[in-house]
Structure formats: structure tokens, C-alpha cells
Design an enzyme around this catalytic site. Sequence first.
Site, PDB file in Angstrom:
ATOM      1  N   GLU A   7       0.866  -1.199   0.000  1.00  0.00           N
ATOM      2  CA  GLU A   7       0.000   0.000   0.000  1.00  0.00           C
ATOM      3  C   GLU A   7       0.889   1.232   0.000  1.00  0.00           C
ATOM      4  O   GLU A   7       1.176   1.818   1.041  1.00  0.00           O
ATOM      5  CB  GLU A   7      -0.929   0.024   1.215  1.00  0.00           C
ATOM      6  CG  GLU A   7      -1.922   1.179   1.138  1.00  0.00           C
ATOM      7  CD  GLU A   7      -2.671   1.441   2.437  1.00  0.00           C
ATOM      8  OE1 GLU A   7      -3.199   2.566   2.577  1.00  0.00           O
ATOM      9  OE2 GLU A   7      -2.712   0.550   3.296  1.00  0.00           O
ATOM     10  N   HIS A   9       1.546   4.888  -2.162  1.00  0.00           N
ATOM     11  CA  HIS A   9       0.695   5.728  -2.998  1.00  0.00           C
ATOM     12  C   HIS A   9       1.452   6.692  -3.897  1.00  0.00           C
ATOM     13  O   HIS A   9       2.603   7.044  -3.647  1.00  0.00           O
ATOM     14  CB  HIS A   9      -0.263   6.511  -2.100  1.00  0.00           C
ATOM     15  CG  HIS A   9      -1.127   5.626  -1.266  1.00  0.00           C
ATOM     16  ND1 HIS A   9      -2.006   4.720  -1.811  1.00  0.00           N
ATOM     17  CD2 HIS A   9      -1.230   5.481   0.090  1.00  0.00           C
ATOM     18  CE1 HIS A   9      -2.622   4.073  -0.840  1.00  0.00           C
ATOM     19  NE2 HIS A   9      -2.170   4.504   0.315  1.00  0.00           N
ATOM     20  N   HIS A 162      -9.393   0.863   0.154  1.00  0.00           N
ATOM     21  CA  HIS A 162      -8.720   1.974   0.833  1.00  0.00           C
ATOM     22  C   HIS A 162      -9.737   2.923   1.467  1.00  0.00           C
ATOM     23  O   HIS A 162     -10.839   3.107   0.951  1.00  0.00           O
ATOM     24  CB  HIS A 162      -7.856   2.743  -0.172  1.00  0.00           C
ATOM     25  CG  HIS A 162      -6.926   3.711   0.458  1.00  0.00           C
ATOM     26  ND1 HIS A 162      -7.286   5.007   0.749  1.00  0.00           N
ATOM     27  CD2 HIS A 162      -5.648   3.568   0.870  1.00  0.00           C
ATOM     28  CE1 HIS A 162      -6.261   5.618   1.325  1.00  0.00           C
ATOM     29  NE2 HIS A 162      -5.253   4.771   1.403  1.00  0.00           N
ATOM     30  N   ASP A 285       2.451   2.552   3.768  1.00  0.00           N
ATOM     31  CA  ASP A 285       1.540   3.674   3.503  1.00  0.00           C
ATOM     32  C   ASP A 285       2.331   4.916   3.088  1.00  0.00           C
ATOM     33  O   ASP A 285       2.045   6.029   3.525  1.00  0.00           O
ATOM     34  CB  ASP A 285       0.672   3.974   4.720  1.00  0.00           C
ATOM     35  CG  ASP A 285      -0.596   4.755   4.368  1.00  0.00           C
ATOM     36  OD1 ASP A 285      -0.872   4.938   3.174  1.00  0.00           O
ATOM     37  OD2 ASP A 285      -1.301   5.184   5.301  1.00  0.00           O
TER      38      ASP A 285
END
Length: 327
Positions: A7, A9, A162, A285
Site C-alpha cells: 500500500e 501511494h 482503501h 503507507d
Amino acid sequence: MKLIGIEEHYLTTDVRAAWEAAALAATDPSVAIYSDEIERRLLDLADQRLALMDETGLDVQVLSLTTPALHEIGSKDAELARRANDAVAEVCARHPDRFQALATLPMGSPDEAALELERCVASLGFKGTMLCGRVGDRNLDHPDLSPVLECAAKLGVPILLHPRTPPAAVRSAYYSGFAPYVDAAFATFGLGWHYDAGIQFIRLILGGTFDRLPSLQVILGHWGEVVLFYAERLAAMDRVSSLKQPVATYLRHNLYVTASGMFSRDYLARAAAIVGTDRLLFSTDYPYQYRQGGDARRFLANCGLDAESKAGFAHGNWERLIESTAS
């Protein structure tokens, strides 16, 4: 030991401009809270990102468009999705040992979204997709959105579910009454994001999604978006749900859980107790939870898992999950 963050981004200037054109900052505080440094890191898909991956100890990032993605863009979302996916595919091709990708989908047009998911997996080698829950006023279990879920199940690829900001009416009822910046934080990273994502997953269960699509796999970040901490209470839904399986079965057969940079041994132990160590995935993250000092590698070293489970958490569970998408 290879360490894969699933995960992680990014953002493109096209998508950022589309958010601004749609005036999303006025209705979704998550669009307006990015700091200059966070936005710079989101937009960078080259040297600085690689350097920070090396610094924290991450070998591979699985890239996904940051929230709210394209869930509220409207008629131009298909073109934007294709451009974003093609751009990320180029990055993965330049650094095949460092980057993988999850598809960005035009969720306002579910049939087109399913076609784009199929293109991304079959032609670009993507490993699945990331969805941000609701699309307008439709929750993820709405029949209109079923083509995307069905396509993911058919392709054998996971959906990373998400968080996104709760609807305005929910924010007004539960996440307001303080200073504007406090309201925004409370409704997003403080708590609202996580309840919203967890509820979307529970709606999929209660709507019979996994009875219809038993092979569908969903990933929840942040150690299960609150859901796992109330597994005992959710089990009480078995008395009224009329589902084919107990809720606990769906948690153990249709759900993977990832850390999202919340490096807590206690949370890891709770997640492992509910879903099993073979369904734990690593993630940082990035860039939201990035911290200096070899943070990711240090947590892996001290997470408390035995050697076999640690290897699964670090990379093996993800690699097994995406085996069917390998070219």
C-alpha cells in the site's frame, strides 16, 4: 529478506488537476490536507522515491493512486484512469524489480472500470486494483458496482479497499463541532477514514458478495480498519444475516490485512489471531507514514513472528496471492 510494501501511494498532475476542476476540496477534506512535502513525494515516481525506499528498507512498492482516486470525477474518469495506469506501467517497466502496480479504475462507469481492470492485468501486468469504497451515494456492495467485483474475481486479483472521507451528512453528525482543521483531521486520518473503509468491507459480507464470489480477495489496511477489533461483536450478526457462512469464515477466507505503516506488534498479533499469519501483508503507507531511520526494516526484524511467518509477512504471502497474475 525481501520486503514488499503493498500500500504505497502516488499522484499524477492530471488527477490533481481533475480534483481541482471538480472542486473536490470543497466536499472532501482529504483533497485539501496534503502538505507540500507529501504532495511532492506523491508526485515523484523516480529517484527520491527510490532513495527513501532504500532508506527505510523497502525493496518493492506496489503503487496505487491516493484517495479519493477517481471515484468522484465524472465523465472524464475513464480517460484519466487510462493515462494514470499507462504512466505507472512505464515506471514499473523502467524499474521491474522495485515497482508493481494496482489499477486505477473509472468507478463512475462500472462497466468501463471492469474493462480497464482487465486491460491493466492482462496487458500491463498489474496485480489487482485499489478502490476507495463508495462511489457517489452508492456503497461498494451496490449492484451497479458488481461488474468490477466480478471482474476481479474472474481474473483472480485482489482489491485493496482503501479509506476515503465519510459522506457530508456523516461528517456533520459525528465529525464536526471543532475547529475546521480538527474536524477535517477527525473525519479523515484521525478516525473517519478507517470506520468508513471497515464498514464498506462489512457491507460486502452482509450483502452476500463473498457467497456469490467466494474466490474474491479483499485487502484492508491499518490492521483491518477497526473491523478485526470487533470480530466477536460482528460474529453476533450470524443470528440474523442469512449468509452461507459465519462472519468469521469470511474474515479468514476472503480478507488479507496489511500494516499501512502502523508498526505495532500488538495490532499484528490481533490481526494474526483473526485472519491467520498467512494473510498478513506488509506496507508502509508511503508517503503518509514514512519515517526516517530504517523504520520498515526495523519493524520487520522485531515484529515477533517466527521465521516462516516473518517471511510470509515480508513478501511470501503477497507473492502467493498474486501468483495467478504473473505473466
